[in-house]
Scaffold this active site. Structure first.
Site, PDB file in Angstrom:
ATOM      1  N   THR A  13       7.521   0.508  -6.079  1.00  0.00           N
ATOM      2  CA  THR A  13       7.593   1.956  -6.275  1.00  0.00           C
ATOM      3  C   THR A  13       8.851   2.570  -5.681  1.00  0.00           C
ATOM      4  OG1 THR A  13       6.275   2.322  -4.267  1.00  0.00           O
ATOM      5  CG2 THR A  13       5.095   2.215  -6.356  1.00  0.00           C
ATOM      6  N   ASP A 105      11.369 -11.117  -0.472  1.00  0.00           N
ATOM      7  CA  ASP A 105      11.387 -10.165   0.635  1.00  0.00           C
ATOM      8  C   ASP A 105      10.880 -10.781   1.925  1.00  0.00           C
ATOM      9  OD1 ASP A 105       8.900 -10.305  -0.740  1.00  0.00           O
ATOM     10  OD2 ASP A 105       8.258  -8.399   0.122  1.00  0.00           O
ATOM     11  N   THR A 129       2.599  -2.210   1.132  1.00  0.00           N
ATOM     12  CA  THR A 129       1.434  -2.266   0.240  1.00  0.00           C
ATOM     13  C   THR A 129       0.529  -3.423   0.647  1.00  0.00           C
ATOM     14  OG1 THR A 129       2.755  -1.353  -1.553  1.00  0.00           O
ATOM     15  CG2 THR A 129       0.695  -2.447  -2.145  1.00  0.00           C
ATOM     16  N   THR A 181     -18.672  10.240   7.429  1.00  0.00           N
ATOM     17  CA  THR A 181     -18.322   9.122   6.548  1.00  0.00           C
ATOM     18  C   THR A 181     -16.812   8.950   6.474  1.00  0.00           C
ATOM     19  OG1 THR A 181     -20.328   9.416   5.242  1.00  0.00           O
ATOM     20  CG2 THR A 181     -18.514   8.220   4.194  1.00  0.00           C
TER      21      THR A 181
END
Length: 249
Positions: A13, A105, A129, A181
């Site tokens: 991204t 990477d 990510t 929650t």
């Protein structure tokens, strides 16, 4: 005149671009990967037209071919464009059993860490990510590491694989005991991932010795940097430095 280096770390991204001249990182640009065709020509205009330029780029996803982007006519001398990948000749050895599947990477980050410290062992924790662990031994040989879901992936998994749990953002100061929650999810995901990373660091220390250097990078780096006490170094530009080192040794 030795060439300047433009290092490009193209992610799914976002993309990082670093310009090195006279051995130093002069500037860094970060942009959405899909926006590269729009920003590339103005970005190249920041570099003197008479500068000889060597470009090293890598991509973890379907790449945008840099050579096809506009703006290269800015330079008097044609730029040398090199695709950096894990199977090319690299400045460190590797014992990884499946080199064709090794993410570039991962090993580039270790090269950047070794360039900074001068020798191993080093452990690079890339908080993106995915959360990855990558290690080189005392001799500087890349050994491999581990891959696990990152913070946002864990939040999304709880939401997408259950019927009623909401998708939430994380709190930079997560509770230990959730009183709702939403806070229970924050407590479980964030306190859990911190405990995981701390435990993994201790396991790597036990295997590679107490002098192992711990380096943190990646987009979620600030969160871990604020909560972990056993780090030696944090660098948002570690991959850029690794590309630079590959192109200059």
């Amino acid at each position: 005149m030795s060439p300047a280096i433009l290092a490009v770390d193209m992610g799914n991204t976002r993309t990082q671009i670093g310009y090195f001249a006279e051995g130093d990182l002069q500037w860094v640009e970060r942009a959405e990967t899909q926006a590269l065709p729009d920003i590339w020509s103005p970005l190249l205009q920041r570099i003197p037209s008479g500068q000889r330029l060597k470009v090293g780029w890598m991509s973890v996803a379907r790449p945008i071919e840099l050579a096809n982007l506009p703006g290269w006519e800015h330079f008097t001398h044609p730029a040398e464009i090199i695709f950096v990948h894990s199977q090319m000749k690299l400045p460190i050895a590797s014992t990884y059993a499946t080199p064709k599947t090794l993410g570039t990477d991962r090993i580039v980050a270790v090269i950047g860490a070794l360039a900074h410290f001068g020798r191993g062992p080093v452990l690079v924790i890339d908080a993106g990510t995915a959360l990855t662990y990558d290690v080189a031994d005392e001799a500087g040989v890349y050994q491999g590491g581990g891959i696990t879901p990152g913070i946002q992936m864990r939040f999304r998994a709880l939401h997408e694989f259950t019927a009623r749990l909401p998708l939430i953002d994380f709190d930079p100061v997560p509770p230990l005991v959730g009183d709702s929650t939403q806070n229970s999810i924050r407590a479980g995901v964030l306190q859990g991932i911190l405990a995981e990373v701390e435990g993994m660091i201790e396991r790597y220390r036990a295997k590679y010795g107490p002098n192992i250097k711990i380096i943190l990078t990646g987009g979620d780096r600030p969160f871990f940097e604020n909560h972990l006490k056993n780090l030696n170094f944090a660098d948002a530009n570690l991959n850029l430095r690794g590309i630079y080192h590959i192109l200059t040794v």
